[in-house]
Enzyme design. Structure first.
Site, short mmCIF file in Angstrom:
data_model
loop_
_atom_site.label_atom_id
_atom_site.label_comp_id
_atom_site.label_asym_id
_atom_site.label_seq_id
_atom_site.Cartn_x
_atom_site.Cartn_y
_atom_site.Cartn_z
N GLU A 123 0.89 -1.17 0.00
CA GLU A 123 0.00 0.00 0.00
C GLU A 123 0.91 1.21 0.00
OE1 GLU A 123 -1.10 3.20 1.65
OE2 GLU A 123 -1.71 2.03 3.39
N CYS A 142 -2.06 8.17 4.68
CA CYS A 142 -2.10 7.79 3.27
C CYS A 142 -3.39 8.26 2.59
CB CYS A 142 -1.94 6.28 3.12
SG CYS A 142 -3.07 5.32 4.15
#
Length: 507
Positions: free
Chosen positions: A263, A300
């Site tokens: 990720e 994120c």
């Protein structure tokens, strides 16, 4: 007490001599603890132990693995103030964040324990034999999911607990029956050791095989050696595009390539319609100022890109957003290197032709505090310059003013893959919202309507991943119980005698 050693199959040891320390970003000084990087021999030993453990661990009933996961959660809670204090010392994050992230970590562990308490997660399927079928008989077929093998997990810089040593990757891999070798993030080596000690205690209390968990210290070379080891069968990573892509390429070049579930970067576009800005621009400015600066922008899912069609109200909204953003007190970033990265990436973006800095915090800053920035640019300039599309990891966001809906959709279609996309709209909007949503769904893993992207609920319906480079495989999530699917593969048994089948396929 912190030893500074590596945890190899449950035993803390240090054969190497390369030392490093963590940083207290609040004080901008090194912490007193000394850590020793793992040698290649220690990494090899951890991988071999994990492979030996896998032969037993993969066949341990789910209820026993559930006991192990619940015991890890109990041991983490038992660390109490010692863990919270270490977390704060190494990250510069406040106590409330530490306690909240610890709660999320424990919740994840208990969620996976509940999941594997029965075998429904394996998605077993049964097709009965039809020996009299014409023109060809049909054999008995049964399909299930089995674990891949030892998993290497790389700790995240921005989540010292929930995406690190006992975080979602580790919890889901252990739940699946995969031993785990964690490469602790060097910024949080003390936090990593404390959590590793909790996992070791839990493994001993619940009778797990030696080698079911290891944790190593180190920097780039340690990660390379770990991913290259032939007994490692998958990788979990949360971090930068550069780091994730390097691991992905490394794993692909092995004699036996293995999957890397990384990720990585995301600028999380937010589409704000002109009607929404006209009707509630001040409210949106306040809400998004809070989202942009949340956790010093070190999420994120930080909203790094706002897209709208330029109208008479646009400039007023941008000014209000800048005013509200820079009014929020600066916060400490996780590490001096992250602060430097934020400054460099921010300068790269705002130095591009056509970019205007609308607001930038100009007050006093501590050494590792981040000055928030709101920038603005035209849609035409943004389309022409890919350098403006890069993630600026910190309290930064850029508003793109488009000439019309066609340019707006063109920008969405041209973006790299993202974790999230957000649509801020009104019920009576005159934009083609269906077309905007279709464009977004080709670019993102999660679409939010009239909300903010920051905040990732841990539940089965959460998709935390997206087209590359948001993640290396958009079919999987890194959050929620379905993330277990990363660490298993399907296998079919054809015409097997009942006594040779796994228990969960006997019926």
């Amino acid at each position: 007490m912190i030893t500074g050693k590596n945890c190899i199959g449950g035993r803390f040891k240090a054969d190497g001599s390369v030392e490093f320390r963590t940083i207290n970003p609040k004080e901008n000084v090194e912490n007193p603890m000394v850590f020793l990087e793992a040698t290649k021999g220690e990494i090899d030993a951890a991988a071999e132990l994990a492979w030996t453990a896998f032969k037993t661990f993969r066949n341990i009933p789910g209820k026993q693995r559930a006991d192990f996961l619940n015991s890890i959660a109990d041991e983490i809670l038992a660390l109490d103030k010692e863990l919270v204090d270490m977390y704060m010392l190494e990250s510069g994050l406040p106590e409330g964040r530490a306690i909240g992230e610890r709660g999320r970590t424990v919740f994840q562990l208990r969620s996976f324990a509940e999941l594997v308490s029965n075998d429904d997660w394996r998605e077993n399927t049964f097709d009965a034999a039809q020996p009299d079928r014409k023109p060809m008989p049909k054999d008995d077929l049964r399909k299930t999911m089995i674990p891949l093998g030892p998993v290497a997990v790389f700790g995240a810089s921005n989540f010292p607990l929930a995406y690190s040593t006992a975080g979602g990757d580790t919890a889901s891999a252990l739940a699946a029956g995969c031993p785990v070798i964690v490469k602790g993030h060097p910024m949080h080596a003390g936090t990593n050791e404390l959590v590793a000690s909790a996992i070791v205690k839990a493994a001993e209390k619940t009778g797990m095989p030696k080698g079911v968990f290891s944790s190593i210290n180190g920097n780039v070379q340690a990660g390379v050696d770990l991913v290259n080891h032939p007994k490692v069968k998958a990788v979990g990573f949360t971090g930068s595009i550069g780091g994730g892509r390097a691991l992905f390429d490394l794993a692909a070049k092995r004699d036996e390539p293995i999957p890397v579930f990384a990720e990585m970067g995301s600028i999380n576009p937010v589409i704000m319609t002109a009607n929404a800005i006209s009707n509630r621009g001040r409210e949106l400015a306040k809400t998004y100022a809070g989202s942009i600066t949340l956790g010093t922008g070190q999420f994120c899912t930080n909203p790094g890109l706002l897209l709208t069609v330029k109208t008479d109200d646009t400039e007023g909204f941008i000014q209000e957003l800048a005013k509200k953003t820079i009014a929020i007190a600066p916060q400490t970033m996780l590490h001096p290197n992250i602060k430097k990265g934020y400054q460099k990436k921010g300068e790269d973006v705002i130095s591009q032709d056509g970019v205007e800095v609308v607001g930038e915090y100009k007050g006093d800053l501590e050494p590792n505090d981040a000055a928030s920035i709101i920038a603005s640019v035209s849609g035409e300039a943004f389309l022409k310059n890919p350098k403006m599309h890069q993630e600026v990891f910190g309290p930064f966001s850029m508003v793109v003013q488009c000439k019309g809906e066609t340019e707006l959709i063109q920008i969405i279609d041209g973006l790299e893959g993202q974790l999230t996309g957000t649509l801020i709209a009104e019920k009576d909007d005159d934009l083609n919202l269906a077309e905007i949503v279709e464009s977004l769904q080709n670019r993102v893993g999660r679409i939010i309507y009239n909300g903010v992207p920051t905040g990732v609920e841990v539940c089965p319906s959460m998709q935390h991943g997206g087209p590359y480079p948001a993640s290396t495989d958009s079919r999987f999530t890194a959050v929620g119980i379905h993330s277990i699917k990363r660490w298993v593969r399907p296998i079919s048994y054809q015409s097997f005698p009942m006594e040779l089948l796994p228990d969960h396929l006997k019926k």
